[in-house]
Design a protein around this motif. Structure first.
Motif, PDB file in Angstrom:
ATOM      1  N   ASP A  72       0.869  -1.172   0.000  1.00 11.53           N
ATOM      2  CA  ASP A  72       0.000   0.000   0.000  1.00 11.53           C
ATOM      3  C   ASP A  72       0.905   1.220   0.000  1.00 11.53           C
ATOM      4  O   ASP A  72       1.718   1.406   0.912  1.00 11.53           O
ATOM      5  CB  ASP A  72      -0.889  -0.016   1.249  1.00 11.53           C
ATOM      6  N   VAL A  73       0.792   2.047  -1.007  1.00  8.45           N
ATOM      7  CA  VAL A  73       1.684   3.193  -1.155  1.00  8.45           C
ATOM      8  C   VAL A  73       1.555   4.166   0.017  1.00  8.45           C
ATOM      9  O   VAL A  73       2.477   4.908   0.329  1.00  8.45           O
ATOM     10  CB  VAL A  73       1.467   3.893  -2.510  1.00  8.45           C
ATOM     11  N   ASN A  74       0.420   4.154   0.713  1.00 10.97           N
ATOM     12  CA  ASN A  74       0.234   5.026   1.870  1.00 10.97           C
ATOM     13  C   ASN A  74       0.879   4.469   3.132  1.00 10.97           C
ATOM     14  O   ASN A  74       0.912   5.142   4.160  1.00 10.97           O
ATOM     15  CB  ASN A  74      -1.256   5.256   2.125  1.00 10.97           C
ATOM     16  N   GLN A  75       1.373   3.240   3.076  1.00 11.36           N
ATOM     17  CA  GLN A  75       1.963   2.602   4.250  1.00 11.36           C
ATOM     18  C   GLN A  75       3.337   2.017   3.930  1.00 11.36           C
ATOM     19  O   GLN A  75       3.713   0.980   4.469  1.00 11.36           O
ATOM     20  CB  GLN A  75       1.039   1.491   4.753  1.00 11.36           C
ATOM     21  N   LEU A  76       4.099   2.657   3.073  1.00 12.85           N
ATOM     22  CA  LEU A  76       5.382   2.105   2.659  1.00 12.85           C
ATOM     23  C   LEU A  76       6.367   1.938   3.810  1.00 12.85           C
ATOM     24  O   LEU A  76       7.187   1.032   3.785  1.00 12.85           O
ATOM     25  CB  LEU A  76       6.006   2.968   1.558  1.00 12.85           C
ATOM     26  N   ASP A  77       6.313   2.801   4.788  1.00 10.54           N
ATOM     27  CA  ASP A  77       7.259   2.704   5.899  1.00 10.54           C
ATOM     28  C   ASP A  77       6.622   2.138   7.159  1.00 10.54           C
ATOM     29  O   ASP A  77       7.188   2.244   8.237  1.00 10.54           O
ATOM     30  CB  ASP A  77       7.858   4.086   6.200  1.00 10.54           C
ATOM     31  N   TYR A  78       5.463   1.536   7.046  1.00 10.33           N
ATOM     32  CA  TYR A  78       4.765   1.017   8.205  1.00 10.33           C
ATOM     33  C   TYR A  78       5.084  -0.461   8.396  1.00 10.33           C
ATOM     34  O   TYR A  78       4.816  -1.280   7.524  1.00 10.33           O
ATOM     35  CB  TYR A  78       3.251   1.203   8.051  1.00 10.33           C
ATOM     36  N   ASN A  79       5.675  -0.824   9.525  1.00 15.48           N
ATOM     37  CA  ASN A  79       5.955  -2.210   9.905  1.00 15.48           C
ATOM     38  C   ASN A  79       6.484  -3.041   8.734  1.00 15.48           C
ATOM     39  O   ASN A  79       5.769  -3.844   8.139  1.00 15.48           O
ATOM     40  CB  ASN A  79       4.699  -2.865  10.490  1.00 15.48           C
ATOM     41  N   LEU A  80       7.739  -2.888   8.446  1.00 15.36           N
ATOM     42  CA  LEU A  80       8.347  -3.565   7.305  1.00 15.36           C
ATOM     43  C   LEU A  80       8.886  -4.952   7.637  1.00 15.36           C
ATOM     44  O   LEU A  80       9.663  -5.513   6.867  1.00 15.36           O
ATOM     45  CB  LEU A  80       9.461  -2.685   6.733  1.00 15.36           C
ATOM     46  N   ASN A  81       8.471  -5.523   8.761  1.00 18.31           N
ATOM     47  CA  ASN A  81       8.932  -6.857   9.129  1.00 18.31           C
ATOM     48  C   ASN A  81       8.581  -7.892   8.065  1.00 18.31           C
ATOM     49  O   ASN A  81       9.320  -8.841   7.844  1.00 18.31           O
ATOM     50  CB  ASN A  81       8.340  -7.293  10.472  1.00 18.31           C
ATOM     51  N   PHE A  82       7.442  -7.708   7.418  1.00 18.23           N
ATOM     52  CA  PHE A  82       7.028  -8.669   6.400  1.00 18.23           C
ATOM     53  C   PHE A  82       8.001  -8.708   5.235  1.00 18.23           C
ATOM     54  O   PHE A  82       8.145  -9.728   4.556  1.00 18.23           O
ATOM     55  CB  PHE A  82       5.611  -8.352   5.896  1.00 18.23           C
ATOM     56  N   LEU A  83       8.710  -7.609   4.999  1.00 17.94           N
ATOM     57  CA  LEU A  83       9.614  -7.544   3.864  1.00 17.94           C
ATOM     58  C   LEU A  83      10.789  -8.507   4.013  1.00 17.94           C
ATOM     59  O   LEU A  83      11.199  -9.143   3.047  1.00 17.94           O
ATOM     60  CB  LEU A  83      10.118  -6.109   3.710  1.00 17.94           C
ATOM     61  N   ASN A  84      11.316  -8.627   5.230  1.00 20.17           N
ATOM     62  CA  ASN A  84      12.418  -9.563   5.460  1.00 20.17           C
ATOM     63  C   ASN A  84      11.993 -10.984   5.135  1.00 20.17           C
ATOM     64  O   ASN A  84      12.746 -11.760   4.546  1.00 20.17           O
ATOM     65  CB  ASN A  84      12.907  -9.473   6.903  1.00 20.17           C
ATOM     66  N   ARG A  85      10.783 -11.339   5.508  1.00 19.09           N
ATOM     67  CA  ARG A  85      10.285 -12.684   5.215  1.00 19.09           C
ATOM     68  C   ARG A  85      10.049 -12.871   3.720  1.00 19.09           C
ATOM     69  O   ARG A  85      10.324 -13.932   3.171  1.00 19.09           O
ATOM     70  CB  ARG A  85       9.012 -12.959   5.991  1.00 19.09           C
ATOM     71  N   ALA A  86       9.525 -11.854   3.069  1.00 16.30           N
ATOM     72  CA  ALA A  86       9.294 -11.942   1.624  1.00 16.30           C
ATOM     73  C   ALA A  86      10.619 -12.112   0.881  1.00 16.30           C
ATOM     74  O   ALA A  86      10.712 -12.918  -0.054  1.00 16.30           O
ATOM     75  CB  ALA A  86       8.555 -10.704   1.134  1.00 16.30           C
ATOM     76  N   ILE A  87      11.634 -11.379   1.294  1.00 13.39           N
ATOM     77  CA  ILE A  87      12.958 -11.485   0.670  1.00 13.39           C
ATOM     78  C   ILE A  87      13.531 -12.882   0.895  1.00 13.39           C
ATOM     79  O   ILE A  87      14.112 -13.481  -0.013  1.00 13.39           O
ATOM     80  CB  ILE A  87      13.895 -10.382   1.200  1.00 13.39           C
ATOM     81  N   ALA A  88      13.365 -13.409   2.105  1.00 13.76           N
ATOM     82  CA  ALA A  88      13.856 -14.758   2.405  1.00 13.76           C
ATOM     83  C   ALA A  88      13.151 -15.797   1.522  1.00 13.76           C
ATOM     84  O   ALA A  88      13.800 -16.700   0.986  1.00 13.76           O
ATOM     85  CB  ALA A  88      13.653 -15.074   3.881  1.00 13.76           C
ATOM     86  N   TYR A  89      11.834 -15.670   1.374  1.00 17.61           N
ATOM     87  CA  TYR A  89      11.080 -16.581   0.507  1.00 17.61           C
ATOM     88  C   TYR A  89      11.581 -16.476  -0.932  1.00 17.61           C
ATOM     89  O   TYR A  89      11.817 -17.484  -1.591  1.00 17.61           O
ATOM     90  CB  TYR A  89       9.584 -16.242   0.519  1.00 17.61           C
ATOM     91  N   ALA A  90      11.704 -15.268  -1.434  1.00 20.25           N
ATOM     92  CA  ALA A  90      12.124 -15.070  -2.820  1.00 20.25           C
ATOM     93  C   ALA A  90      13.525 -15.633  -3.062  1.00 20.25           C
ATOM     94  O   ALA A  90      13.771 -16.270  -4.088  1.00 20.25           O
ATOM     95  CB  ALA A  90      12.080 -13.590  -3.182  1.00 20.25           C
ATOM     96  N   SER A  91      14.418 -15.421  -2.126  1.00 25.85           N
ATOM     97  CA  SER A  91      15.779 -15.945  -2.267  1.00 25.85           C
ATOM     98  C   SER A  91      15.776 -17.465  -2.252  1.00 25.85           C
ATOM     99  O   SER A  91      16.443 -18.107  -3.068  1.00 25.85           O
ATOM    100  CB  SER A  91      16.665 -15.416  -1.143  1.00 25.85           C
ATOM    101  N   ALA A  92      15.022 -18.050  -1.329  1.00 27.36           N
ATOM    102  CA  ALA A  92      14.985 -19.511  -1.203  1.00 27.36           C
ATOM    103  C   ALA A  92      14.311 -20.173  -2.402  1.00 27.36           C
ATOM    104  O   ALA A  92      14.698 -21.268  -2.809  1.00 27.36           O
ATOM    105  CB  ALA A  92      14.263 -19.906   0.077  1.00 27.36           C
ATOM    106  N   LEU A  93      13.315 -19.507  -2.988  1.00 28.20           N
ATOM    107  CA  LEU A  93      12.562 -20.092  -4.093  1.00 28.20           C
ATOM    108  C   LEU A  93      13.072 -19.670  -5.467  1.00 28.20           C
ATOM    109  O   LEU A  93      12.453 -19.988  -6.477  1.00 28.20           O
ATOM    110  CB  LEU A  93      11.080 -19.701  -3.967  1.00 28.20           C
ATOM    111  N   ASN A  94      14.176 -18.923  -5.488  1.00 29.23           N
ATOM    112  CA  ASN A  94      14.717 -18.398  -6.735  1.00 29.23           C
ATOM    113  C   ASN A  94      13.645 -17.597  -7.480  1.00 29.23           C
ATOM    114  O   ASN A  94      13.346 -17.837  -8.645  1.00 29.23           O
ATOM    115  CB  ASN A  94      15.266 -19.522  -7.614  1.00 29.23           C
ATOM    116  N   GLY A  95      13.062 -16.638  -6.762  1.00 27.37           N
ATOM    117  CA  GLY A  95      11.972 -15.854  -7.326  1.00 27.37           C
ATOM    118  C   GLY A  95      12.353 -14.411  -7.587  1.00 27.37           C
ATOM    119  O   GLY A  95      13.363 -13.920  -7.095  1.00 27.37           O
ATOM    120  N   LYS A  96      11.521 -13.764  -8.374  1.00 32.14           N
ATOM    121  CA  LYS A  96      11.667 -12.328  -8.655  1.00 32.14           C
ATOM    122  C   LYS A  96      10.355 -11.642  -8.321  1.00 32.14           C
ATOM    123  O   LYS A  96       9.278 -12.161  -8.586  1.00 32.14           O
ATOM    124  CB  LYS A  96      11.987 -12.108 -10.134  1.00 32.14           C
TER     125      LYS A  96
END
Length: 143
Positions: free
Chosen positions: A9-33
């Motif tokens: 959500d563009v209105n919440q870009l800096d709000y609780n970014l903990n989910f981003l670390n998990r998304a990056i971990a998933y993408a790295s592990a699954l060879n995703g973009k």
């Protein structure tokens, strides 16, 4: 390579970014973009559109793209990025449309903030979950 739709959500870009670390971990592990996506209101469909300043949509589009590019540069590894997608309309319908058009393998949704209207109409996550053509990963603050 997996295509991963990451809705923010563009209105919440800096709000609780903990989910981003998990998304990056998933993408790295699954060879995703990532296909980073946000949705803005469809200004043309509102009765107020004639009252908006000239080129309002174009200026809003440019500002949002700039904010998303800054978000990507700050938080997402360049190796994991494929594209930035900006759509207009209802969030759940646009997420589903992009998932179909881009043949997405996985959708990441941050389910952190419930709005009062969600208790009446249902959440975006619920609407996407019922019709998604692929798997979805939901992130909650407590998980």
């Amino acid at each position: 390579m997996l295509k991963i739709l990451l809705y923010v959500d563009v209105n919440q870009l800096d709000y609780n970014l903990n989910f981003l670390n998990r998304a990056i971990a998933y993408a790295s592990a699954l060879n995703g973009k990532f296909l980073l996506m946000t949705v803005l209101p469809d200004y043309d469909s509102y009765f107020l559109s004639p009252l908006l300043p000239d080129q309002f949509k174009e200026k809003a589009d440019a500002k949002v793209r700039e904010a998303l590019e800054e978000f990507v540069a700050r938080y997402l590894p360049e190796a994991l990025m494929e594209n930035i997608i900006l759509r207009y309309g209802l969030v759940h319908t646009q997420i589903l449309a992009v998932a179909e058009e881009e043949k997405v393998d996985l959708i990441f949704l941050n389910c952190d903030r419930a709005e009062p209207v969600d208790y009446l109409l249902g959440t975006i996550e619920g609407r996407v979950n019922r019709r998604a053509p692929c798997d979805i990963v939901f992130f909650h603050r407590r998980s």
